[in-house]
Design an enzyme around this catalytic site. Sequence first.
Site, PDB file in Angstrom:
ATOM      1  N   ARG A  31      -2.559  -2.235  -3.464  1.00  0.00           N
ATOM      2  CA  ARG A  31      -3.788  -1.465  -3.268  1.00  0.00           C
ATOM      3  C   ARG A  31      -3.755  -0.295  -4.251  1.00  0.00           C
ATOM      4  NH1 ARG A  31      -5.407   2.787   1.366  1.00  0.00           N
ATOM      5  NH2 ARG A  31      -7.562   3.011   0.709  1.00  0.00           N
ATOM      6  N   GLU A  59      -8.201  -5.546   5.366  1.00  0.00           N
ATOM      7  CA  GLU A  59      -8.072  -5.178   3.952  1.00  0.00           C
ATOM      8  C   GLU A  59      -6.893  -5.902   3.304  1.00  0.00           C
ATOM      9  OE1 GLU A  59      -8.568  -1.086   5.531  1.00  0.00           O
ATOM     10  OE2 GLU A  59      -9.323  -0.647   3.530  1.00  0.00           O
ATOM     11  N   ARG A  65     -12.096  15.100   7.314  1.00  0.00           N
ATOM     12  CA  ARG A  65     -12.903  15.442   6.126  1.00  0.00           C
ATOM     13  C   ARG A  65     -14.326  15.788   6.558  1.00  0.00           C
ATOM     14  NH1 ARG A  65     -11.584  10.083   2.978  1.00  0.00           N
ATOM     15  NH2 ARG A  65      -9.664   9.889   4.141  1.00  0.00           N
ATOM     16  N   ASN A 109       0.872  -1.176   0.000  1.00  0.00           N
ATOM     17  CA  ASN A 109       0.000   0.000   0.000  1.00  0.00           C
ATOM     18  C   ASN A 109       0.911   1.229   0.000  1.00  0.00           C
ATOM     19  OD1 ASN A 109      -1.873   1.978   0.458  1.00  0.00           O
ATOM     20  ND2 ASN A 109      -2.748   1.043   2.304  1.00  0.00           N
ATOM     21  N   HIS A 114     -13.041   2.308   0.010  1.00  0.00           N
ATOM     22  CA  HIS A 114     -12.947   1.309   1.086  1.00  0.00           C
ATOM     23  C   HIS A 114     -13.527  -0.036   0.627  1.00  0.00           C
ATOM     24  CE1 HIS A 114     -13.154   4.739   4.296  1.00  0.00           C
ATOM     25  NE2 HIS A 114     -11.893   4.368   4.135  1.00  0.00           N
TER      26      HIS A 114
END
Length: 398
Positions: free
Chosen positions: A88, A383, A238, A7, A177
């Site tokens: 990823r 993940e 955010r 990642n 996601h």
Amino acid sequence: MNILVINCGSSSLKFSVIDTLTGADLARGLFDKLGSDSPKYKMESDKLAEAVKGDLPAKASHKEALNTLAEFVASEDVNVSIDAVGHRVVHGGEAFTSACVMDEAAIKAVEACNSLAPLHNPANLLGIESSKQNFPDLPQVGVFDTAFHQTLQPEAYLYPLPIELYKKHGIRRYGFHGSSHKYVAGEAARILGKPLSETSVITAHLGNGCSAAAIENGVCVDTTMGLTPLEGMVMGTRCGDIDPGIIFHLKRALGMTADDIDVMLNKKSGLLGLSDISNDMRTLREASTEGNEAAKLAVGIFTRRLAKSIASLRATIEDCDALIFTGGIGENDALTRAETMQRLAHLGIEIDPEANKNRGKGNDGIISTKNSSVKAIVIQTNEELMIARETEQIVGSK
Ligand code: AMP
């Protein structure tokens, strides 16, 4: 099969080596501050008593990080072989509905999505290019955050904007996601004892970034994030959904530039902006306990909007077997789960307060009462394992 899961951020590289047969994480590590004057790393393996920490030479890039990683996993003490690399990739646009081998055509298609994820995709591509050089004999597979949401229908993915924007510029909702939502939906089906193709759930991934998805009979039908990961719920930094008119007002009345507004909405808003204390839920819970009103309000807005998102996703699916909580907040913050579920009692979700306190320990993570018509389950996301499994599926098991 042992899969190296990578990642890459613009200045970081996170990795794990996953044995897909057992799900075990054989080695893992993080390279940080790549390209700076003082790049650092920390790598671990269960075969070593201590983590290996060190510095890379100034300006060392992802390529040097991958060299160091390759030496580490092949070293006598760690001795882990790698069969394939799974990367990823944040934005696959409409080009990728599933994982795929990153050949030249796939790399071009990811590059075409760069403008949709300017902070993430170029870094992900850098990781793929470096990994191809470091591991030329291994298959390199891209696994996309957006792919799981490619089953959304136009009613769910189109914005009510002039249709030309979608047709000419791909402006639509994509969702993110995906690996997490897909992983926990699969785990939920296992826990409920049903095939995934007959399981309908709402998954709430609540970490520093937050998104929820409505999954009907195993297929994603709606989600809260959009063209970018800014849409939807309140997050650590955010803002999530706001009136787009605010952006014009900030420009016209306060003279802010597009870049100023971008930074403000992505990095200075959400829990951090509201509380003016932290983006971290633990810190805000502590501050709330000490009576800090701004922290209380920030968390109150977070859970209220979370419940609203879940309730609106419920309207997009006919049946709902369970509500799933995952991510750092979803897995660990019992208060967030309790406050959200109290607001959702009308959906047939009845919390078992004791089970909620201990994350449904001993009962597969189930935190709802026996009578609850919709179950609530805490599931730890993974993940990396999802990326490893998808990579294995593409390259075929040995
Ligand atoms: P993630 O991005 O999934 O690592 O999640 C990060 C978020 O999870 C941060 O807001 C953390 O404060 C929150 N978090 C992690 N552990 C806990 C905990 N024990 N209690 C409350 N929040 C937590």
